[in-house]
Design an enzyme around this catalytic site. Structure first.
Site, PDB file in Angstrom:
ATOM      1  N   CYS A 116      13.977   6.358   3.654  1.00 26.20           N
ATOM      2  CA  CYS A 116      13.375   6.113   5.046  1.00 26.20           C
ATOM      3  C   CYS A 116      14.346   5.182   6.012  1.00 26.20           C
ATOM      4  O   CYS A 116      14.255   5.093   7.121  1.00 26.20           O
ATOM      5  CB  CYS A 116      12.132   5.457   4.941  1.00 26.20           C
ATOM      6  N   HIS A 257      10.332   2.046  11.610  1.00 26.86           N
ATOM      7  CA  HIS A 257      10.020   3.160  10.895  1.00 26.86           C
ATOM      8  C   HIS A 257       8.530   3.540  10.492  1.00 26.86           C
ATOM      9  O   HIS A 257       7.710   2.401  10.512  1.00 26.86           O
ATOM     10  CB  HIS A 257      10.508   3.110   9.396  1.00 26.86           C
ATOM     11  N   ASN A 287       4.432  10.069   8.296  1.00 25.33           N
ATOM     12  CA  ASN A 287       5.885   9.213   7.908  1.00 25.33           C
ATOM     13  C   ASN A 287       6.802  10.699   7.655  1.00 25.33           C
ATOM     14  O   ASN A 287       6.693  11.584   6.786  1.00 25.33           O
ATOM     15  CB  ASN A 287       5.728   8.880   6.632  1.00 25.33           C
TER      16      ASN A 287
HETATM   17  O1  UT7 Z   1       8.514   4.817   4.122  1.00 24.69           O
HETATM   18  C1  UT7 Z   1       8.516   3.778   3.180  1.00 24.69           C
HETATM   19  C2  UT7 Z   1       7.868   4.363   2.023  1.00 24.69           C
HETATM   20  N1  UT7 Z   1       6.345   4.418   2.076  1.00 24.69           N
HETATM   21  C3  UT7 Z   1       5.523   3.406   2.680  1.00 24.69           C
HETATM   22  O2  UT7 Z   1       5.981   2.500   3.246  1.00 24.69           O
HETATM   23  C4  UT7 Z   1       4.178   3.306   2.144  1.00 24.69           C
HETATM   24  C5  UT7 Z   1       3.633   2.222   1.589  1.00 24.69           C
HETATM   25  N2  UT7 Z   1       2.419   2.075   1.206  1.00 24.69           N
HETATM   26  C6  UT7 Z   1       1.159   2.296   2.132  1.00 24.69           C
HETATM   27  O3  UT7 Z   1       1.403   2.648   3.003  1.00 24.69           O
HETATM   28  C7  UT7 Z   1       0.073   2.275   1.101  1.00 24.69           C
HETATM   29  O4  UT7 Z   1       0.168   1.512   0.138  1.00 24.69           O
HETATM   30  C8  UT7 Z   1      -0.818   3.447   0.992  1.00 24.69           C
HETATM   31  C9  UT7 Z   1      -1.382   4.010   2.348  1.00 24.69           C
HETATM   32  C10 UT7 Z   1       0.109   4.541   0.129  1.00 24.69           C
HETATM   33  C11 UT7 Z   1      -2.151   3.062   0.340  1.00 24.69           C
HETATM   34  O5  UT7 Z   1      -2.925   1.844   0.731  1.00 24.69           O
HETATM   35  P1  UT7 Z   1      -3.311   0.716  -0.011  1.00 24.69           P
HETATM   36  O6  UT7 Z   1      -4.203   0.191   1.103  1.00 24.69           O
HETATM   37  O7  UT7 Z   1      -2.005   0.273  -0.268  1.00 24.69           O
HETATM   38  O8  UT7 Z   1      -4.328   1.233  -0.829  1.00 24.69           O
HETATM   39  P2  UT7 Z   1      -4.538   1.101  -2.613  1.00 24.69           P
HETATM   40  O9  UT7 Z   1      -3.188   2.087  -2.990  1.00 24.69           O
HETATM   41  O10 UT7 Z   1      -4.302  -0.251  -2.699  1.00 24.69           O
HETATM   42  O11 UT7 Z   1      -5.646   1.636  -2.814  1.00 24.69           O
HETATM   43  C12 UT7 Z   1      -6.872   1.048  -2.518  1.00 24.69           C
HETATM   44  C13 UT7 Z   1      -7.857   2.016  -2.868  1.00 24.69           C
HETATM   45  C14 UT7 Z   1      -7.953   2.404  -4.454  1.00 24.69           C
HETATM   46  O12 UT7 Z   1      -9.158   2.461  -4.837  1.00 24.69           O
HETATM   47  P3  UT7 Z   1      -9.482   1.543  -5.872  1.00 24.69           P
HETATM   48  O13 UT7 Z   1      -8.664   1.178  -7.074  1.00 24.69           O
HETATM   49  O14 UT7 Z   1      -9.594   0.162  -5.056  1.00 24.69           O
HETATM   50  O15 UT7 Z   1     -11.184   1.955  -6.299  1.00 24.69           O
HETATM   51  C15 UT7 Z   1      -7.252   3.840  -4.150  1.00 24.69           C
HETATM   52  O16 UT7 Z   1      -7.689   4.621  -5.268  1.00 24.69           O
HETATM   53  O17 UT7 Z   1      -7.996   3.196  -2.270  1.00 24.69           O
HETATM   54  C16 UT7 Z   1      -7.880   4.362  -3.185  1.00 24.69           C
HETATM   55  N3  UT7 Z   1      -6.951   5.405  -2.568  1.00 24.69           N
HETATM   56  C17 UT7 Z   1      -7.592   6.329  -1.568  1.00 24.69           C
HETATM   57  N4  UT7 Z   1      -8.835   6.683  -1.313  1.00 24.69           N
HETATM   58  C18 UT7 Z   1      -9.022   7.587  -0.391  1.00 24.69           C
HETATM   59  C19 UT7 Z   1      -5.651   5.644  -2.437  1.00 24.69           C
HETATM   60  N5  UT7 Z   1      -5.325   6.724  -1.730  1.00 24.69           N
HETATM   61  C20 UT7 Z   1      -6.541   6.861  -1.091  1.00 24.69           C
HETATM   62  C21 UT7 Z   1      -6.752   8.042  -0.116  1.00 24.69           C
HETATM   63  N6  UT7 Z   1      -8.139   8.189   0.179  1.00 24.69           N
HETATM   64  N7  UT7 Z   1      -5.851   8.842   0.245  1.00 24.69           N
END
Ligand code: UT7
Length: 333
Positions: A116, A257, A287
């Site tokens: 990225c 980004h 993204n």
């Molecule tokens: O470009 C550079 C590379 N990428 C990035 O910069 C991305 C960086 N990361 C992110 O943007 C975020 O971490 C994500 C969008 C990928 C995830 O968001 P988050 O707020 O960090 O969620 P999390 O992984 O902490 O998950 C929170 C909850 C989990 O459930 P529990 O364990 O709390 O019950 C996940 O299983 O949300 C759940 N979850 C979802 N729920 C609905 C994870 N993905 C999804 C989804 N829909 N798509």
């Protein structure tokens, strides 16, 4: 004669037609529009569906758009660089293909990969080429067909990534406009947290291999990437402002980004900018990896004025990240 800097003189973009909305994703994985919008800011993304068309096609179309908008004669272009994490093929550079396709017959082409941060690091490379006086017209294209490495049953990645390309033409400037300062960083210990395990030289495909689930697709530890992105993008942006004696009121635009709106908001907040100073298009494209920064420029071109101060910031796989202080070089027609 003043010092030569490298300045963007034209932009172009290409997004494939197919729109993958949050509603469609709701039918593919266990997720919902409300979660995606509130956690990422993304409403839809574009996907290149046609078999046999890859990143080179996206990059070629963005370059074609730039040529049409600017009337630049492709035979006057010296160099074509494609920043991408998803080249068309291994061992056959995509930049060379794009240069030939647009009729840049006197140019050579190559690819750069820093995930990225690829376009941001590419700006630094282009600036060095132009400042050296060796090349006068350099096309820098950020392009990625992310859908080629996404598992559409993995909700942690398929909601985020989209396909697209943005193209920018750099030329020498003697008014002090263009790229003014840069602060680029990497930390190789971060590669465990965002990567495609199989298909590179560490774990190549072998005849008869049976792969574990997800090994051939992009995998990320979202939370770790998120935390590192927020901290590091803000840190380098702050550094670049201080080093150039820029107060927040001096900054016209933050071009960050587009990975997650919460990361962009946190970066803006940390350096004291308000929403009106922040370029945003993540809601439309998701993204697009190397394409996010040039796509922002293409979308905001009509609002940019000669002399505007832009702070670029990016964070990506590797880990790699950085910030650039840039002065916009033209008023759009
Ligand atoms: O470009 C550079 C590379 N990428 C990035 O910069 C991305 C960086 N990361 C992110 O943007 C975020 O971490 C994500 C969008 C990928 C995830 O968001 P988050 O707020 O960090 O969620 P999390 O992984 O902490 O998950 C929170 C909850 C989990 O459930 P529990 O364990 O709390 O019950 C996940 O299983 O949300 C759940 N979850 C979802 N729920 C609905 C994870 N993905 C999804 C989804 N829909 N798509």
């Amino acid at each position: 004669m003043g010092k030569i800097t490298a300045a963007i003189t034209a932009v172009g973009k290409y997004l494939p037609d197919y729109v993958l909305t949050n509603k469609i994703l709701e039918k593919m994985v266990e997720t919902n529009d409300e979660w995606i919008v509130s956690r990422t800011g993304i409403k839809e993304r574009r996907i290149l569906k046609e078999d046999g068309k890859g990143t080179g096609y996206l990059a070629f179309k963005a370059a074609e758009d730039l040529i049409e908008r600017s009337n630049v004669d492709p035979t006057t272009i010296d160099l074509v660089i494609v920043a991408t994490a998803t080249p068309d093929m291994q061992a056959a550079n995509t930049g060379a293909y794009v240069a030939s396709k647009i009729g840049a017959l006197n140019a050579f082409g190559f690819d750069m990969d820093s995930a990225c941060s690829g376009y941001l690091f590419g700006m630094s490379v282009v600036a060095a080429f132009i400042e050296s006086g060796k090349y006068k017209k350099v096309l820098l294209i950020g392009a990625d067909k992310n859908s080629s490495m996404i598992d559409y049953t993995d909700r942690a990645t398929c909601i985020i990534f989209g396909d697209g390309a943005g193209a920018t033409l750099f030329e020498p400037n003697e008014e002090g406009l263009g790229l003014r300062d840069e602060y680029l960083r990497t930390d190789g210990s971060g590669r465990e947290f965002l990567r495609v395990l199989r298909g590179g030289s560490s774990f190549p495909f072998k005849k008869g291999d049976v792969f574990g689930e997800h090994e051939c697709f992009a995998h990320q530890d979202g939370r770790t990437v998120f935390k590192n992105a927020v901290f590091n993008m803000a840190d380098v942006s702050k550094h670049i402002l201080e080093r150039n004696n820029l107060k927040t009121g001096d900054v016209n635009w933050l071009a960050a980004h587009q990975a997650n709106k919460r990361i962009i908001d946190a970066t803006a907040k940390r350096i004291g900018l308000d929403e009106s100073q922040v370029m945003i298009n993540i809601e439309k494209y998701g993204n697009t990896t190397s394409a996010t920064l040039p796509l922002l420029l293409a979308d905001y071109e009509s609002k940019l004025k000669k002399g505007d101060n832009i702070v670029f910031a990016a964070f990506g796989g590797g880990f790699s990240w950085g910030s650039i202080f840039y002065k916009w070089a033209y008023n759009s027609k």
